[in-house]
Enzyme design. Structure first.
Site, PDB file in Angstrom:
ATOM      1  N   ASN A 156      -3.819   0.367  -7.439  1.00 37.17           N
ATOM      2  CA  ASN A 156      -3.652   1.699  -8.045  1.00 37.17           C
ATOM      3  C   ASN A 156      -3.259   1.650  -9.520  1.00 37.17           C
ATOM      4  O   ASN A 156      -3.614   2.539 -10.287  1.00 37.17           O
ATOM      5  CB  ASN A 156      -2.679   2.555  -7.232  1.00 37.17           C
ATOM      6  N   LYS A 179      -2.018 -12.634  -8.231  1.00 36.62           N
ATOM      7  CA  LYS A 179      -3.178 -12.329  -7.378  1.00 36.62           C
ATOM      8  C   LYS A 179      -3.363 -10.820  -7.424  1.00 36.62           C
ATOM      9  O   LYS A 179      -2.676 -10.077  -6.739  1.00 36.62           O
ATOM     10  CB  LYS A 179      -2.901 -12.797  -5.950  1.00 36.62           C
ATOM     11  N   PRO A 180      -4.295 -10.349  -8.268  1.00 35.09           N
ATOM     12  CA  PRO A 180      -4.526  -8.903  -8.302  1.00 35.09           C
ATOM     13  C   PRO A 180      -5.308  -8.467  -7.066  1.00 35.09           C
ATOM     14  O   PRO A 180      -5.897  -9.302  -6.382  1.00 35.09           O
ATOM     15  CB  PRO A 180      -5.356  -8.713  -9.574  1.00 35.09           C
ATOM     16  N   GLY A 229       2.423  -3.345  -2.565  1.00 33.51           N
ATOM     17  CA  GLY A 229       1.284  -2.943  -1.752  1.00 33.51           C
ATOM     18  C   GLY A 229       1.750  -2.165  -0.549  1.00 33.51           C
ATOM     19  O   GLY A 229       2.836  -1.574  -0.556  1.00 33.51           O
ATOM     20  N   GLU A 251       7.719  -4.121  -2.957  1.00 34.22           N
ATOM     21  CA  GLU A 251       7.613  -2.711  -3.367  1.00 34.22           C
ATOM     22  C   GLU A 251       6.488  -2.111  -2.538  1.00 34.22           C
ATOM     23  O   GLU A 251       5.318  -2.419  -2.755  1.00 34.22           O
ATOM     24  CB  GLU A 251       7.286  -2.625  -4.865  1.00 34.22           C
ATOM     25  N   LEU A 252       6.851  -1.230  -1.621  1.00 31.68           N
ATOM     26  CA  LEU A 252       5.868  -0.812  -0.612  1.00 31.68           C
ATOM     27  C   LEU A 252       5.565   0.684  -0.694  1.00 31.68           C
ATOM     28  O   LEU A 252       5.755   1.298  -1.726  1.00 31.68           O
ATOM     29  CB  LEU A 252       6.385  -1.226   0.773  1.00 31.68           C
ATOM     30  N   CYS A 285       2.585   5.256  -5.746  1.00 31.67           N
ATOM     31  CA  CYS A 285       3.548   5.099  -4.642  1.00 31.67           C
ATOM     32  C   CYS A 285       4.615   6.190  -4.703  1.00 31.67           C
ATOM     33  O   CYS A 285       5.143   6.585  -3.672  1.00 31.67           O
ATOM     34  CB  CYS A 285       4.172   3.715  -4.685  1.00 31.67           C
TER      35      CYS A 285
HETATM   36  P1  NDP Z   1      -2.389  -3.790   0.317  1.00 31.74           P
HETATM   37  O1  NDP Z   1      -1.145  -4.050   1.065  1.00 31.74           O
HETATM   38  O2  NDP Z   1      -3.631  -3.579   1.092  1.00 31.74           O
HETATM   39  O3  NDP Z   1      -2.699  -4.967  -0.688  1.00 31.74           O
HETATM   40  C1  NDP Z   1      -1.788  -5.380  -1.670  1.00 31.74           C
HETATM   41  C2  NDP Z   1      -2.160  -6.769  -2.146  1.00 31.74           C
HETATM   42  O4  NDP Z   1      -1.907  -7.722  -1.119  1.00 31.74           O
HETATM   43  C3  NDP Z   1      -3.621  -6.932  -2.516  1.00 31.74           C
HETATM   44  O5  NDP Z   1      -3.726  -7.764  -3.635  1.00 31.74           O
HETATM   45  C4  NDP Z   1      -4.187  -7.579  -1.277  1.00 31.74           C
HETATM   46  O6  NDP Z   1      -5.372  -8.278  -1.533  1.00 31.74           O
HETATM   47  C5  NDP Z   1      -3.073  -8.525  -0.908  1.00 31.74           C
HETATM   48  N1  NDP Z   1      -3.073  -8.993   0.475  1.00 31.74           N
HETATM   49  C6  NDP Z   1      -3.753  -8.506   1.547  1.00 31.74           C
HETATM   50  N2  NDP Z   1      -3.452  -9.223   2.664  1.00 31.74           N
HETATM   51  C7  NDP Z   1      -2.558 -10.177   2.290  1.00 31.74           C
HETATM   52  C8  NDP Z   1      -1.851 -11.207   2.980  1.00 31.74           C
HETATM   53  N3  NDP Z   1      -1.996 -11.408   4.297  1.00 31.74           N
HETATM   54  N4  NDP Z   1      -1.003 -11.985   2.273  1.00 31.74           N
HETATM   55  C9  NDP Z   1      -0.820 -11.781   0.946  1.00 31.74           C
HETATM   56  N5  NDP Z   1      -1.460 -10.830   0.248  1.00 31.74           N
HETATM   57  C10 NDP Z   1      -2.322 -10.036   0.898  1.00 31.74           C
HETATM   58  O7  NDP Z   1      -2.033  -2.544  -0.611  1.00 31.74           O
HETATM   59  P2  NDP Z   1      -2.996  -1.719  -1.519  1.00 31.74           P
HETATM   60  O8  NDP Z   1      -3.682  -2.585  -2.506  1.00 31.74           O
HETATM   61  O9  NDP Z   1      -3.825  -0.850  -0.621  1.00 31.74           O
HETATM   62  O10 NDP Z   1      -1.932  -0.820  -2.366  1.00 31.74           O
HETATM   63  C11 NDP Z   1      -1.584   0.452  -2.009  1.00 31.74           C
HETATM   64  C12 NDP Z   1      -0.178   0.455  -1.439  1.00 31.74           C
HETATM   65  O11 NDP Z   1       0.720  -0.039  -2.397  1.00 31.74           O
HETATM   66  C13 NDP Z   1       0.325   1.828  -1.090  1.00 31.74           C
HETATM   67  O12 NDP Z   1       0.922   1.805   0.173  1.00 31.74           O
HETATM   68  C14 NDP Z   1       1.370   2.125  -2.156  1.00 31.74           C
HETATM   69  O13 NDP Z   1       2.359   3.008  -1.766  1.00 31.74           O
HETATM   70  C15 NDP Z   1       1.890   0.776  -2.451  1.00 31.74           C
HETATM   71  N6  NDP Z   1       2.474   0.744  -3.773  1.00 31.74           N
HETATM   72  C16 NDP Z   1       3.831   0.612  -3.905  1.00 31.74           C
HETATM   73  C17 NDP Z   1       4.430   0.620  -5.143  1.00 31.74           C
HETATM   74  C18 NDP Z   1       5.913   0.446  -5.313  1.00 31.74           C
HETATM   75  O14 NDP Z   1       6.360   0.181  -6.442  1.00 31.74           O
HETATM   76  N7  NDP Z   1       6.709   0.558  -4.270  1.00 31.74           N
HETATM   77  C19 NDP Z   1       3.641   0.786  -6.356  1.00 31.74           C
HETATM   78  C20 NDP Z   1       2.227   0.923  -6.091  1.00 31.74           C
HETATM   79  C21 NDP Z   1       1.693   0.892  -4.845  1.00 31.74           C
HETATM   80  P3  NDP Z   1      -6.781  -7.522  -1.394  1.00 31.74           P
HETATM   81  O15 NDP Z   1      -6.685  -6.214  -2.122  1.00 31.74           O
HETATM   82  O16 NDP Z   1      -7.681  -8.467  -2.062  1.00 31.74           O
HETATM   83  O17 NDP Z   1      -6.970  -7.334   0.088  1.00 31.74           O
END
Ligand code: NDP
Length: 516
Positions: A156, A179-180, A229, A251-252, A285
């Protein structure tokens, strides 16, 4: 202006960035704008070895040397702002303004902030102790970089979220592998190239493009993992980190509530509700994801918000001022948004604005306002992450606080009232990492403040002292002056006399004073 492809570097394993690997799509057009390598676990292991080898040299730069590079990078971002914005827009489909304000603005501030504050937050601390046995000794606490940090980011905010966490990690003297998200890797590659231009030594920052498996491999090689994520993936990362006994900062997701009290400035509240629920197409988020409005101002608030949301222009951003709401970046997110809206409508919600996906090649969802909502609906309880604002009427503040806290998440919240003292008290009752009174989301820009979530929204925080100390281990140092006794009183051989003396000493120190 240079294109994104021209700025993709050679990858460490020799794969060129175009033509094979993971295609990167522009969500606003559906076109593929670049292809990046899908790095294997072996490639990540090799990167980790290179990162480790580079780290001591980077640490030896000291704060001054490192901060000089960061300050050059601050200027680099400003000098290359158009190119960075166009790269962000090309891979996220967000508007020019969303990229400018929340990404360029953030990065510009963050490079300068960490360059200035890293030496203060990580300075050696002289400690005074009440412990009598160490009287006369020099007692210190110092922060030592952990070594190799892994940063895993979401799609995002490719600059603010993915790259932003690298800045304090680097300032502390670590090397970093980022790792983006596979959806938005281009901004990170561009930023890494920019930092190289600014004098960052080779392999101190490396970008591991790839899918989830690449992220999982990264956790196996680093000394600390910073993850942003979803809560679902965050739990997997935490489990993997626990198996290796390395620290993880998470940060979820969030489901941020907005509370509008009867005495609020309704026009301001409506503007903030509109902006902070629709900004970045709701893919933040800390977006306002749900609103609770006290009955006396409910109708006025709903009318104002509906009118303002209906006026928003949605679509592909063709430069400054062209649209307000951009694309849905992550393809599966569209299904979640549609599912939440359909679930709410099926359970009795009314749609006052939007409600549909736009036809065409780009991935857009109409800015949407829903009323007659309640907590049986997913749109009030699960993270929607889209341009939606469900508004619920509440009888009083007690009901609003109860509903705000009726959530597995606890990232942010906002309270709108003219009685700021009462607003502050209500903010303290909401179980979230950050709460704003008569504002929303703005706490994120205050880099002096910790930003982190309660409950399922995360562990640890970014920003503030904790946002850089987490990339270090603490080391305690106690130095005894050279003119010390040959041995301490309590040492061998034990004798009745010294044991009794110690007993008297302990009584004197800890046994005095009144106890109720
Ligand atoms: P994801 O959890 O799907 O992915 C986040 C990252 O983790 C990606 O780079 C992804 O790779 C990677 N990933 C996936 N599987 C694994 C694994 N098993 N081990 C390690 N890394 C892995 O989240 P999104 O990208 O969909 O992001 C959106 C989410 O992030 C929302 O829930 C949002 O609320 C949260 N968020 C929280 C923030 C905060 O500050 N609290 C700020 C911004 C967002 P790939 O994409 O290549 O699958």
């Amino acid at each position: 202006m240079a294109t994104v492809e021209q700025h993709l570097p050679q990858t460490p394993n020799g794969v060129t960035s175009a033509g094979e690997g993971i295609p990167v799509e522009n969500p606003a057009t559906g076109q593929i704008v670049a292809t990046v390598p899908d790095l294997s676990a072996d490639a990540v292991a090799e990167m980790a070895a290179r990162g480790r080898a580079a780290q001591p040299g980077w640490q030896a730069y000291g704060f001054e040397g490192r901060c000089r590079v960061l300050l050059r990078a601050q200027k680099w971002v400003m000098d290359n702002a158009e190119q960075v914005v166009s790269t962000i827009v090309s891979e996220t489909g967000k508007t020019y303004e969303d990229a400018q304000l929340a990404e360029i603005g953030y990065a510009g501030n963050a490079f300068g902030f960490w360059a200035k504050e890293a030496p203060n937050y990580l300075a050696d601390e002289r400690v005074k102790s009440s412990q009598v046995l160490v009287k006369g000794k020099k007692i210190m606490m110092r922060y030592r970089p952990l070594g190799l940090i892994g940063v895993i980011g979401p799609w995002n905010y490719p600059l603010t979220n993915s790259f932003g966490d690298c800045i304090p990690a680097l300032a502390a003297g670590n090397s970093v592998i980022l790792k983006p998200s596979e959806i938005t890797p281009l901004t990170s590659l561009l930023m890494a190239e920019g930092l190289r231009e600014c004098g960052l030594p080779e392999n101190v920052l490396q970008i591991a493009t790839g899918r989830g498996e690449t992220g999982a491999a990264l956790v196996e090689h680093v000394d600390m993992i910073m993850f942003t994520g979803s809560t679902r993936t965050g739990k997997k990362v935490a489990e993997a980190a626990a198996r290796r006994l390395i620290p993880a900062s998470l940060e979820l997701g969030g489901k941020d509530p907005m509370l509008v009290l009867a005495d609020a400035d309704v026009e301001r509240a409506a503007n903030f509700a509109t902006y902070y629920s629709m900004q970045n197409a709701g893919q933040t988020c800390i977006s306002i994801e749900r609103a609770y409005v006290e009955e006396p101002v409910y109708d006025e608030f709903v009318a104002k918000v509906s009118e303002k949301v209906r006026a928003l222009r949605v679509g592909k951003s063709d430069g400054p001022g062209s649209v307000e709401v951009g694309a849905i970046t992550f393809p599966p997110q569209m299904q979640t948004i549609k599912d939440h809206v359909a679930d709410a409508v099926q359970k009795g919600a009314r749609v006052l604005a939007g409600g549909e996906q736009l036809p065409g090649a780009g991935r857009f969802f109409e800015p949407t306002v829903l009323v007659d909502v309640d907590h049986t609906m997913k749109i009030m309880t699960e993270e929607t992450f889209g341009p939606t604002l469900p508004i619920m009427k509440v009888a009083d503040v007690e009901e609003a606080v109860r509903l705000a806290n009726d959530s597995p998440y606890g990232l942010g919240a906002s309270v709108f009232t003219r009685d700021t003292e009462r607003g502050g008290e209500i903010a303290r009752r909401i179980e979230v990492g950050a709460a704003n009174v008569n504002d929303a989301m703005i706490n994120y820009t205050v880099l002096e403040l910790p930003m982190g979530g309660a409950k399922a929204s995360g562990l640890g925080s970014r920003h503030g002292a904790g946002g850089i100390r987490k990339y270090c281990s603490q080391q305690a140092i106690v130095i005894t002056p050279k003119l010390a006794l040959k041995k301490e009183l309590f040492m061998y051989p034990y004798s009745r006399r010294t044991t009794r003396l110690l007993a008297r000493l302990f009584k004197l120190m800890y046994g005095r004073g009144k106890r109720d």
